[in-house]
Scaffold this active site. Structure first.
Site, mmCIF file in Angstrom:
data_model
loop_
_atom_site.group_PDB
_atom_site.id
_atom_site.type_symbol
_atom_site.label_atom_id
_atom_site.label_comp_id
_atom_site.label_asym_id
_atom_site.label_seq_id
_atom_site.Cartn_x
_atom_site.Cartn_y
_atom_site.Cartn_z
ATOM 1 N N GLY A 132 -11.586 -2.256 11.163
ATOM 2 C CA GLY A 132 -12.774 -2.987 10.723
ATOM 3 C C GLY A 132 -13.507 -3.503 11.958
ATOM 4 N NE ARG A 190 53.931 31.422 34.311
ATOM 5 C CZ ARG A 190 53.546 30.737 35.375
ATOM 6 N NH1 ARG A 190 52.773 29.667 35.238
ATOM 7 N NH2 ARG A 190 53.908 31.105 36.580
ATOM 8 N N GLY A 242 -6.548 -3.163 -3.027
ATOM 9 C CA GLY A 242 -7.109 -3.586 -1.746
ATOM 10 C C GLY A 242 -6.409 -4.813 -1.177
ATOM 11 C CG ASN A 246 44.763 15.837 18.636
ATOM 12 O OD1 ASN A 246 44.431 17.015 18.510
ATOM 13 N ND2 ASN A 246 43.946 14.840 18.380
ATOM 14 C CE1 TYR A 247 45.096 16.516 11.092
ATOM 15 C CE2 TYR A 247 43.886 18.575 11.223
ATOM 16 C CZ TYR A 247 44.329 17.495 10.487
ATOM 17 O OH TYR A 247 44.002 17.386 9.169
ATOM 18 C CG ASN A 302 44.618 17.251 39.426
ATOM 19 O OD1 ASN A 302 43.459 16.872 39.341
ATOM 20 N ND2 ASN A 302 44.941 18.513 39.600
ATOM 21 N N GLY A 350 0.808 -1.226 0.000
ATOM 22 C CA GLY A 350 0.000 0.000 0.000
ATOM 23 C C GLY A 350 0.840 1.275 0.000
ATOM 24 C CE LYS A 373 40.903 11.529 18.430
ATOM 25 N NZ LYS A 373 41.682 11.876 17.260
ATOM 26 N NE ARG A 431 -5.238 5.272 5.991
ATOM 27 C CZ ARG A 431 -5.776 4.127 6.405
ATOM 28 N NH1 ARG A 431 -6.724 4.130 7.318
ATOM 29 N NH2 ARG A 431 -5.379 2.970 5.900
HETATM 30 C C1 UD1 Z 1 -7.050 -3.160 7.591
HETATM 31 C C2 UD1 Z 1 -8.339 -4.017 7.614
HETATM 32 C C3 UD1 Z 1 -9.125 -3.657 8.876
HETATM 33 C C4 UD1 Z 1 -8.264 -3.893 10.109
HETATM 34 C C5 UD1 Z 1 -6.940 -3.124 10.006
HETATM 35 C C6 UD1 Z 1 -6.028 -3.563 11.122
HETATM 36 C C7 UD1 Z 1 -9.028 -4.472 5.310
HETATM 37 C C8 UD1 Z 1 -9.979 -4.125 4.225
HETATM 38 N N1 UD1 Z 1 -9.118 -3.766 6.434
HETATM 39 O O1 UD1 Z 1 -7.483 -1.801 7.489
HETATM 40 O O2 UD1 Z 1 -10.293 -4.464 8.952
HETATM 41 O O3 UD1 Z 1 -8.985 -3.504 11.268
HETATM 42 O O4 UD1 Z 1 -6.276 -3.389 8.768
HETATM 43 O O5 UD1 Z 1 -4.888 -2.749 11.216
HETATM 44 O O6 UD1 Z 1 -8.263 -5.391 5.135
HETATM 45 N N2 UD1 Z 1 -2.049 -3.302 1.367
HETATM 46 C C9 UD1 Z 1 -1.537 -3.929 0.251
HETATM 47 N N3 UD1 Z 1 -2.188 -3.777 -0.941
HETATM 48 C C10 UD1 Z 1 -3.335 -3.051 -1.066
HETATM 49 C C11 UD1 Z 1 -3.848 -2.415 0.103
HETATM 50 C C12 UD1 Z 1 -3.184 -2.562 1.294
HETATM 51 O O7 UD1 Z 1 -0.514 -4.606 0.313
HETATM 52 O O8 UD1 Z 1 -3.861 -2.987 -2.160
HETATM 53 C C13 UD1 Z 1 -1.332 -3.457 2.638
HETATM 54 C C14 UD1 Z 1 -0.862 -2.146 3.233
HETATM 55 O O9 UD1 Z 1 0.445 -1.831 2.763
HETATM 56 C C15 UD1 Z 1 -0.895 -2.439 4.727
HETATM 57 C C16 UD1 Z 1 -1.966 -3.503 4.876
HETATM 58 O O10 UD1 Z 1 -2.192 -4.011 3.582
HETATM 59 O O11 UD1 Z 1 0.340 -2.963 5.188
HETATM 60 C C17 UD1 Z 1 -3.273 -2.945 5.450
HETATM 61 O O12 UD1 Z 1 -3.741 -1.884 4.648
HETATM 62 P P1 UD1 Z 1 -4.328 -0.578 5.271
HETATM 63 O O13 UD1 Z 1 -4.735 0.342 4.190
HETATM 64 O O14 UD1 Z 1 -3.427 -0.057 6.320
HETATM 65 O O15 UD1 Z 1 -5.667 -1.180 5.953
HETATM 66 P P2 UD1 Z 1 -6.481 -0.586 7.145
HETATM 67 O O16 UD1 Z 1 -7.357 0.531 6.653
HETATM 68 O O17 UD1 Z 1 -5.614 -0.300 8.285
HETATM 69 CA CA CA Z 2 -3.377 -0.221 8.599
#
Ligand code: UD1
Ligand code: CA
Length: 463
Positions: free
Chosen positions: A149, A447, A87, A393-394, A384, A13, A358, A17
């Site tokens: 979720g 001195r 996703g 030193n340099y 002391n 991903g 050093k 955010r």
């Molecule tokens: C996800 C879960 C949510 C859960 C939460 C826990 C889903 C739809 N939602 O939400 O239920 O409570 O994690 O932390 O699964 N990623 C990919 N490819 C993609 C999209 C995401 O590899 O196409 C990876 C991201 O890099 C990340 C992980 O999946 O490491 C989770 O994605 P993220 O967008 O953070 O999901 P959340 O909204 O946190």
């Molecule tokens: Ca997440």
């Protein structure tokens, strides 16, 4: 018999955010980064299950892959590419399409949950082993479920629905049992279900969560204290929370073994640091790399200590920086001292304020109490050194050694132009610039003689 488990880490991903250019898996966390932390914990499962690791990469995949190859080259990682991030469900379907690994079960987790513990993952494995379920997940009760979720337990054919924040009704949002994003699924079940996902939701994404929930096949087990274990890092605020929790956990382990940590919120301790019981650590201290602190020593506020071994009964006074050095029993250093690499501060030595050392050895009982630079030097026992002493030193090209014997008295504001060798029991008068060697017992003064003109000051003073 141990089942074969393929562990899949979702890391493709964008991490939008977080708002940074660095890909989220590589965002700095606890002296490494998020994905490093996740993998470090997963590896601990090796003694309990036959595991293989597969990483799903997409956004900035080369950068992440380079990092993982450098840091985990012994793990034989498999990389799966998800070119378009459609996703979490789509990510796992890419895994199913591309993987070369054959396993009984697939464990799926995210690269952005850096506080996961081996024990939590073990509880998932045990839960599934003791059931007839095809897919199990970990859930937790969140005080603030926002963003996770929600686990909605319904009494239809679909025993559980996982409702994402965007799709949740006002009523759903009140549910505080939430999805950790960690699942263990039979590979055959995963293959069967993953192709059937759709993206009919507010995000238009394929949700992995939609394969979870079929009655009699799927269930979630709730983990106590899960809010502190499964914290997902989506925002900078969550990153800070995760850092704080990790710090607290590290400090608690030391506290349990008898180390007195006054404020774990501001105490930063790297993984490889060792601290013996009876050590006291005041607020705002950073202990880095392979630092060791032996019993009954005290590290006062504001100190930054890297790769340094500190003996017993040592006091490091406030705002002192130590790096790659050895400090022997009973020494006292600081406040505001800087001990640079290659320094050895002997037993019962005193290094005072605004002193920099050093590559220097101070032997037992010697003192450099104020405003000095000691570089490439060796200072004998019980010598002391006065205030404002400097080893020159340099020479602009090379560094040279200053050797001072034992029981010497080196007057304030003196310099030693290295290379120079001072014997034992020598006395150097204040304000001297020493450029020639001294034999044992010698006295040196260098001195210019003072000139006093009686009453002449008024010529220079303003009226
Ligand atoms: C996800 C879960 C949510 C859960 C939460 C826990 C889903 C739809 N939602 O939400 O239920 O409570 O994690 O932390 O699964 N990623 C990919 N490819 C993609 C999209 C995401 O590899 O196409 C990876 C991201 O890099 C990340 C992980 O999946 O490491 C989770 O994605 P993220 O967008 O953070 O999901 P959340 O909204 O946190
Ligand atoms: Ca997440």
């Amino acid at each position: 018999m141990n089942k074969k488990i393929c562990i899949v880490i979702l890391a493709a991903g964008k991490g939008t955010r977080l708002g940074v250019e660095t890909p989220k898996p590589l965002v700095s966390f606890q002296h490494t980064n998020l994905i490093h932390q996740v993998i470090t914990e997963i590896i601990k499962l090796k003694n309990h299950a036959q595991i293989k690791l597969s990483i799903i990469l997409g956004h900035q995949k080369e950068m992440i892959q380079d990092y993982l190859n450098k840091n985990f080259d012994d793990l034989n990682l498999e990389y799966i590419y998800q070119e378009k991030q459609l996703g979490t469900g789509h990510a796992v379907s890419e895994f199913i399409n591309q993987t070369k690994f054959d396993s009984d079960e697939v464990m799926i987790l995210c690269a952005d949950t850096p506080l996961i513990t081996k024990n939590a993952l073990m509880s998932l494995i045990d839960f599934k082993n003791n059931s007839n379920l095809n897919a199990c997940g970990l859930s937790f009760i969140a005080n603030n479920p926002h963003g996770y979720g929600r686990i909605k337990r319904v009494s239809s054919d679909k025993g559980i629905s996982i409702i994402e924040e965007k799709d949740a009704s006002a009523e759903d949002k009140k549910i505080n049992e939430v999805n950790s994003g960690i699942y263990l699924v039979d590979q055959s079940y995963l293959k069967e279900k993953i192709g059937k996902l759709d993206n009919k939701n507010k995000s238009g994404e394929f949700y992995l969560t939609d394969i979870m929930g079929l009655k009699d096949s799927c269930d979630f087990i709730t983990v106590d204290d899960g809010e502190n274990i499964f914290l997902g890092v989506n925002t900078m605020t969550q990153l800070e929370q995760a850092e704080q929790l990790a710090r607290k956990k590290m400090c608690e382990q030391f506290q349990e073994s008898g180390v007195c940590i006054i404020d774990s919120n501001t105490t930063y301790i790297d993984n490889d640091v060792k601290i013996e019981p009876g050590v006291k650590i005041m607020p705002n201290v950073h202990l880095r790399g392979k630092t060791t602190i032996k019993k009954n020593s005290c590290i006062e506020t504001g100190c930054v200590i890297s790769n340094t071994i500190i003996g017993e009964d040592v006091t490091i006074l406030p705002y002192t920086v130590l790096e790659d050095s050895l400090i022997f029993n009973g020494a006292s250093i600081g406040p505001f001292a800087r001990i640079r690499p290659g320094s050895q501060i002997g037993e019962e030595c005193k290094v005072g304020n605004f002193v920099e050392t050093k590559k220097s050895i101070l032997k037992a009982g010697s003192k450099v109490s104020h405003l000095s630079y000691v570089g490439d030097a060796e200072i004998g026992q019980k010598t002391n050194i006065g205030c404002g002493f400097i080893t020159c030193n340099y020479d602009g090209k090379n560094k040279h050694q200053t050797i001072i014997g034992e029981n010497c008295f080196i007057g304030s504001d003196s310099q030693m132009i290295a290379p120079v060798n001072i014997g034992d029991n020598c006395f150097v008068a204040s304000g001297s610039t020493i450029s020639s060697n001294l034999n044992d017992g010698d006295f040196a003064i260098s001195r210019s003689r003072q000139v006093t003109k009686e009453g002449m000051a008024k010529r220079f003073l303003k009226k």
